[in-house]
Design an enzyme around this catalytic site. Structure first.
Site, short mmCIF file in Angstrom:
data_model
loop_
_atom_site.label_atom_id
_atom_site.label_comp_id
_atom_site.label_asym_id
_atom_site.label_seq_id
_atom_site.Cartn_x
_atom_site.Cartn_y
_atom_site.Cartn_z
N SER A 160 -3.00 6.32 -3.04
CA SER A 160 -3.15 5.94 -1.64
C SER A 160 -3.84 7.05 -0.85
O SER A 160 -5.02 7.32 -1.04
CB SER A 160 -1.77 5.58 -1.06
N ASP A 206 -2.89 -5.96 -0.39
CA ASP A 206 -2.30 -4.69 0.04
C ASP A 206 -2.27 -4.65 1.57
O ASP A 206 -3.31 -4.67 2.22
CB ASP A 206 -3.13 -3.51 -0.48
N HIS A 222 1.38 -1.29 -2.36
CA HIS A 222 2.26 -1.07 -1.20
C HIS A 222 3.11 -2.31 -0.90
O HIS A 222 3.41 -2.62 0.25
CB HIS A 222 1.44 -0.71 0.05
#
Length: 321
Positions: A185, A267, A297
């Site tokens: 990320s 996501d 996520h």
């Protein structure tokens, strides 16, 4: 396996892109001066001595010797983290492991590698590298000095990663040229920017990387750090001029090392088109592999199975000598 169909968000976390459209998206053109901006920063960072210092950690593990580590990054910024050393075998490789925007409370002990020194730095302002006036809240951290390209926090975090490689080679000179990077990320986006200009990393693994395709990143609904920047843009229309210098998708076009990229079709925190912009920016080559996750996520059916497959690939990818 398939992407989630039920979620609590008031927007579509696929952003309306099917897999064909995701595979077709390409990075934007580089901002004027992009390469010169980063090359100058890299050369300055390479000239610094990170002065790594290690101490025994209170944390213990049967397979790893755990040490606390600090080193000095650019602007004399103190970076804290953890160093894991294998209890069996010698150190033949190095691996720097970045973290997401939630920071890091401990090292990861389940990375499937052997005979590898693992360095887990905390990027400036976060976790073990927290320091006022930088906020530890991602919504504010991502805005720190955003009006000053030379001082913007993301650039300092890239330099923290470069100095992490310097710290590892100071401690273990024999692993020079055999250092990998793995980032998730936030750490994925920072990793793309770092690997584009630092050839000391011989391979990289980025998972659901952010900061890709900044012009698009500013337009797509998200619950991630992009939301804070989109709000900021409403009163600072010229913010894209800064952000275009920090585009992970543009950086990916410059990465020469073999890459294992994991990107998600769904996501809510990092828009899938932006993730795929980073992956698709890599030069067409059989040395790169793109692994597609159903979601990022977000918890989803089949998540454990997909991540087990990815973990096995990671072990093989970083297991080279």
């Amino acid at each position: 396996m398939s992407i989630p169909t039920h979620h609590p968000f008031d927007f579509d976390p696929t952003q309306g892109f099917d897999l064909d459209r995701l595979r077709a998206i390409r990075p934007p053109e580089a901002a004027p001066g992009f390469d010169a901006f980063w090359q100058a920063r890299y050369e300055r960072a390479r000239g610094l001595d990170p002065q790594p210092r290690v101490n025994a950690s209170k944390t213990s593990h049967p397979n790893w010797l755990v040490q606390d580590i600090t080193y000095t990054s650019t602007d004399k910024f103190p970076i804290g983290g953890w160093l894991l050393l294998p209890r069996e075998g010698s150190v033949k490789r190095g691996l720097v492991v970045g973290h997401g925007y939630g920071g890091r409370d401990a090292p990861d002990f389940d990375i499937p590698v052997k005979e590898t020194a693992l360095l887990f730095p905390c990027f400036r302002g976060l976790s073990r590298s927290r320091r006022p006036p930088i906020s530890t809240d991602p919504a504010w951290h991502v805005l720190h000095d955003i009006d000053k390209p030379d001082r913007y926090i993301l650039g300092g975090c890239v330099e923290d990663l470069w100095l992490a490689a310097s710290a590892l080679t100071r401690l273990y000179p024999a692993i020079a040229g055999r250092i990998g990077y793995s980032g998730l990320s936030f750490g994925g986006g920072i990793g793309a920017l770092a690997l584009a200009f630092d050839k000391r990393f011989d391979r990289g693994h980025l998972v659901v990387p952010t900061f890709g395709n900044m012009p698009l990143w500013l337009t797509l609904p998200t619950v991630g750090s992009g939301n804070a920047v989109q709000t900021y843009q409403k009163t600072h229309a010229d913010v894209l001029k800064t952000l275009c210098l920090f585009d992970a998708a543009v950086a990916a076009k410059r990465i020469e090392a073999p890459m294992l990229m994991a990107v998600a079709r769904f996501d809510p925190a990092v828009a899938p088109p932006c993730q795929f912009s980073v992956a698709n920016g890599l030069a067409a080559s059989n040395q790169h592999e793109i692994f597609i996750l159903d979601a990022g996520h977000f918890d989803y059916p089949g998540e454990q199975e997909q991540h087990a497959l990815l973990s096995a690939k990671v072990g093989r990818f970083f297991g080279v000598t």
